[in-house]
Write a protein that holds these residues in place. Structure first.
Motif, PDB file in Angstrom:
ATOM      1  N   UNK A  65       0.818  -1.207   0.000  1.00 38.70           N
ATOM      2  CA  UNK A  65       0.000   0.000   0.000  1.00 38.70           C
ATOM      3  C   UNK A  65       0.854   1.260   0.000  1.00 38.70           C
ATOM      4  N   UNK A  66       1.904   1.273   0.810  1.00 36.25           N
ATOM      5  CA  UNK A  66       2.779   2.438   0.864  1.00 36.25           C
ATOM      6  C   UNK A  66       3.510   2.655  -0.461  1.00 36.25           C
ATOM      7  N   UNK A  67       3.981   1.560  -1.063  1.00 40.08           N
ATOM      8  CA  UNK A  67       4.689   1.665  -2.346  1.00 40.08           C
ATOM      9  C   UNK A  67       3.765   2.215  -3.427  1.00 40.08           C
ATOM     10  N   UNK A  78      -2.552   0.984 -13.542  1.00 44.60           N
ATOM     11  CA  UNK A  78      -2.329  -0.234 -14.324  1.00 44.60           C
ATOM     12  C   UNK A  78      -1.097  -0.974 -13.804  1.00 44.60           C
ATOM     13  N   UNK A  79      -0.042  -0.237 -13.454  1.00 48.28           N
ATOM     14  CA  UNK A  79       1.160  -0.855 -12.902  1.00 48.28           C
ATOM     15  C   UNK A  79       0.885  -1.611 -11.621  1.00 48.28           C
ATOM     16  N   UNK A  80       0.029  -1.062 -10.770  1.00 50.15           N
ATOM     17  CA  UNK A  80      -0.340  -1.730  -9.517  1.00 50.15           C
ATOM     18  C   UNK A  80      -1.091  -3.027  -9.808  1.00 50.15           C
ATOM     19  N   UNK A  81      -2.069  -2.954 -10.701  1.00 52.36           N
ATOM     20  CA  UNK A  81      -2.865  -4.150 -11.021  1.00 52.36           C
ATOM     21  C   UNK A  81      -2.010  -5.226 -11.685  1.00 52.36           C
ATOM     22  N   UNK A  82      -1.038  -4.835 -12.508  1.00 51.05           N
ATOM     23  CA  UNK A  82      -0.126  -5.822 -13.077  1.00 51.05           C
ATOM     24  C   UNK A  82       0.677  -6.497 -11.980  1.00 51.05           C
ATOM     25  N   UNK A  98      -8.711  -0.851  -7.669  1.00 49.66           N
ATOM     26  CA  UNK A  98      -7.642  -0.977  -6.681  1.00 49.66           C
ATOM     27  C   UNK A  98      -8.199  -0.850  -5.266  1.00 49.66           C
ATOM     28  N   UNK A  99      -9.130   0.070  -5.062  1.00 51.13           N
ATOM     29  CA  UNK A  99      -9.747   0.227  -3.744  1.00 51.13           C
ATOM     30  C   UNK A  99     -10.493  -1.037  -3.341  1.00 51.13           C
ATOM     31  N   UNK A 100     -11.110  -1.682  -4.308  1.00 56.73           N
ATOM     32  CA  UNK A 100     -11.801  -2.946  -4.015  1.00 56.73           C
ATOM     33  C   UNK A 100     -10.792  -4.008  -3.592  1.00 56.73           C
ATOM     34  N   UNK A 101      -9.660  -4.089  -4.291  1.00 56.59           N
ATOM     35  CA  UNK A 101      -8.624  -5.049  -3.911  1.00 56.59           C
ATOM     36  C   UNK A 101      -8.079  -4.751  -2.521  1.00 56.59           C
ATOM     37  N   UNK A 102      -7.867  -3.455  -2.239  1.00 55.57           N
ATOM     38  CA  UNK A 102      -7.314  -3.065  -0.939  1.00 55.57           C
ATOM     39  C   UNK A 102      -8.242  -3.485   0.193  1.00 55.57           C
ATOM     40  N   UNK A 117      -7.226  -6.040   3.279  1.00 55.92           N
ATOM     41  CA  UNK A 117      -7.374  -5.690   4.684  1.00 55.92           C
ATOM     42  C   UNK A 117      -8.173  -6.744   5.419  1.00 55.92           C
ATOM     43  N   UNK A 118      -9.192  -7.287   4.738  1.00 57.47           N
ATOM     44  CA  UNK A 118     -10.000  -8.344   5.342  1.00 57.47           C
ATOM     45  C   UNK A 118      -9.182  -9.605   5.575  1.00 57.47           C
ATOM     46  N   UNK A 119      -8.302  -9.936   4.609  1.00 54.80           N
ATOM     47  CA  UNK A 119      -7.520 -11.169   4.697  1.00 54.80           C
ATOM     48  C   UNK A 119      -6.482 -11.127   5.804  1.00 54.80           C
ATOM     49  N   UNK A 120      -6.021  -9.914   6.180  1.00 56.06           N
ATOM     50  CA  UNK A 120      -5.008  -9.833   7.230  1.00 56.06           C
ATOM     51  C   UNK A 120      -5.594  -9.308   8.547  1.00 56.06           C
ATOM     52  N   UNK A 121      -6.930  -9.093   8.534  1.00 54.92           N
ATOM     53  CA  UNK A 121      -7.576  -8.522   9.706  1.00 54.92           C
ATOM     54  C   UNK A 121      -7.816  -9.497  10.832  1.00 54.92           C
TER      55      UNK A 121
END
Length: 453
Positions: free
Chosen positions: A317-319, A380-384, A441-445, A449-453
């Motif tokens: 997320x920070x990157x 696009x770079x993030x999704x790739x 991207x917001x949907x992925x984020x 968050x749910x997976x590590x929550x």
């Protein structure tokens, strides 16, 4: 609240990867600028040579970028494996990629040459097409070495090495510029070739690229091991499927986006040689800004693929946010420069007063879509990087085919805005893409968050 200290290390890590790619892209920009300036100066007050290289390069670009897009799929696959320490599978991807992408280069070259007769049916002035065909044909043959080079280049990006490609591309770009001077103007006993000379220089320089990078792999102990067993032709069908699964959506997204630029350039041709030449100047400057954005996007894919391979979603997320900050700052600077220097920049390309006047106006319109262009490219770079690439194709279709081109045509021809209206279509298309990609991207984020929550 934004804190510089929070992102300081992220900026450093992203720029460490991006800067060599930036220098690579700057080298390519210099070649593009040299081609246009040298061909434009060769033509003097006659806009035909510059219009010919613009038209030939535009038609060539659409299949070129589609093939390159398929090769880009190698980077996130290798990046994830690199983060997990799986060298054997990485080597398999490289070796399969070398064979597959080279064959793809031959196929793309063949298709490029087959469509030469169609160039006369795109509404361009006949004298422009006549001059463009030899230039275009030489570019078509360059697809073979370009795709071979891309296999090694994208592999190196996957393992986080962006320096080697920089050295290779910059060296070959210098060769290109030198040969431009020789072939375009006719030095060292060669006849003046004009636009055709620019194409020949590009072909020779691109042949040098795979030769040099293969030499590096054979010389380097670290990378030579990735070629072990290559004589056994490790061309696995399932590996090709993985490359296509990742590469095809990227390719289709790039194809659709480039189709908007190509379609707009073709429509510019309906407005005459002056519009073609002015648009080429404006687009060349737009590409100058975009190449840096492209570099940040490439670095983003590498960083995201590594953090994704480690399943470190906080760092991911920070990157990602750091890349957005960098690209927004860059595009704001470029938009300001385009507007401030709009009356000066065109004079470097041509002495034709009509072309200069029109290009000055178009530079303002180029500046309007800079922010959206930067945001959509990083997205696009993030999704790739997280290998979520299937969604980018329908977003690209909606943005560039459904909105960009029709809006440009409506404004340019139906509403009589001419070249300015055609360029406004880009603002609509790129903004649509930026909004939809960020939503994905917001949907992925939220899911991470749910997976590590």
């Amino acid at each position: 609240m934004y804190r510089f200290s929070t992102y300081k290390e992220q900026y450093r890590a992203n720029l460490k990867l991006a800067l060599p790619v930036v220098l690579t892209q700057l080298g390519q920009i210099l070649v593009q600028l040299a081609d246009n300036i040298m061909v434009g100066r060769y033509g003097g007050d006659d806009p035909t040579p510059l219009a010919a290289t613009s038209f030939g390069g535009t038609v060539f670009f659409i299949l070129f970028i589609a093939a390159i897009g398929i090769a880009l799929g190698l980077t996130p696959l290798v990046g994830e494996l690199y983060a997990q320490g799986n060298r054997e599978k990485s080597a398999e991807y490289l070796q399969t990629g070398v064979i597959f992408y080279t064959l793809l280069g031959f196929a793309t070259c063949a298709v490029q040459l087959m469509i030469v007769p169609l160039l006369y049916h795109l509404g361009q002035p006949t004298e422009v097409v006549d001059m463009a065909i030899p230039y275009y044909s030489l570019l078509a043959f360059s697809m073979i070495p370009v795709m071979l080079f891309s296999a090694f280049k994208q592999f190196l990006e996957g393992v986080g090495n962006t320096v080697v490609e920089m050295v290779v591309v910059v060296l070959c770009n210098l060769v290109n510029i030198m040969l431009n001077w020789v072939f375009i103007y006719g030095h060292f006993g060669f006849a003046e070739m004009g636009a055709t000379g620019a194409g020949l220089a590009t072909l020779i320089s691109r042949i040098c690229m795979p030769i040099i990078i293969i030499g590096f792999f054979l010389y380097s102990k670290r990378y030579r091991s990735y070629l072990d067993g290559f004589t056994r032709l490790r061309f696995r069908r399932e590996t090709v499927r993985s490359l296509l699964r990742m590469g095809l959506p990227i390719s289709l997204q790039m194809f659709l986006e480039s189709s908007a630029f190509v379609g707009t350039s073709i429509m510019m041709g309906w407005l005459g040689k002056t519009a073609i030449s002015a648009n080429q100047i404006a687009m060349t400057m737009g590409n100058c800004a975009f190449m840096i954005v492209l570099s940040i996007g490439a670095a983003t894919t590498i960083r995201i693929s590594h953090t994704y391979g480690e399943r470190n979603f906080g760092e991911l997320s920070l990157a990602a946010k750091a890349s957005y900050h960098l690209v927004i700052a860059w595009n704001a600077i470029m938009a300001t420069l385009f507007i401030s220097l709009k009356n000066i920049i065109p004079t470097f390309f041509t002495s034709n007063p009509e072309v200069i006047e029109m290009a000055s106006t178009l530079l303002i319109y180029i500046s309007l879509y800079q922010l959206a262009d930067g945001i959509q490219n990083v997205s696009v770079g993030i999704l790739r990087g997280v290998q979520d690439v299937k969604i980018i194709m329908p977003i690209a279709f909606l943005s560039y085919i459904v909105f960009n081109l029709p809006v440009g045509y409506l404004l340019g021809f139906t509403w009589g805005m001419g070249p300015q209206g055609l360029l406004l279509g880009f603002t609509v298309g790129l903004t649509t893409a930026a909004v939809l990609l960020i939503a994905r991207i917001r949907r992925n984020a939220k899911r991470w968050r749910t997976s590590i929550g």
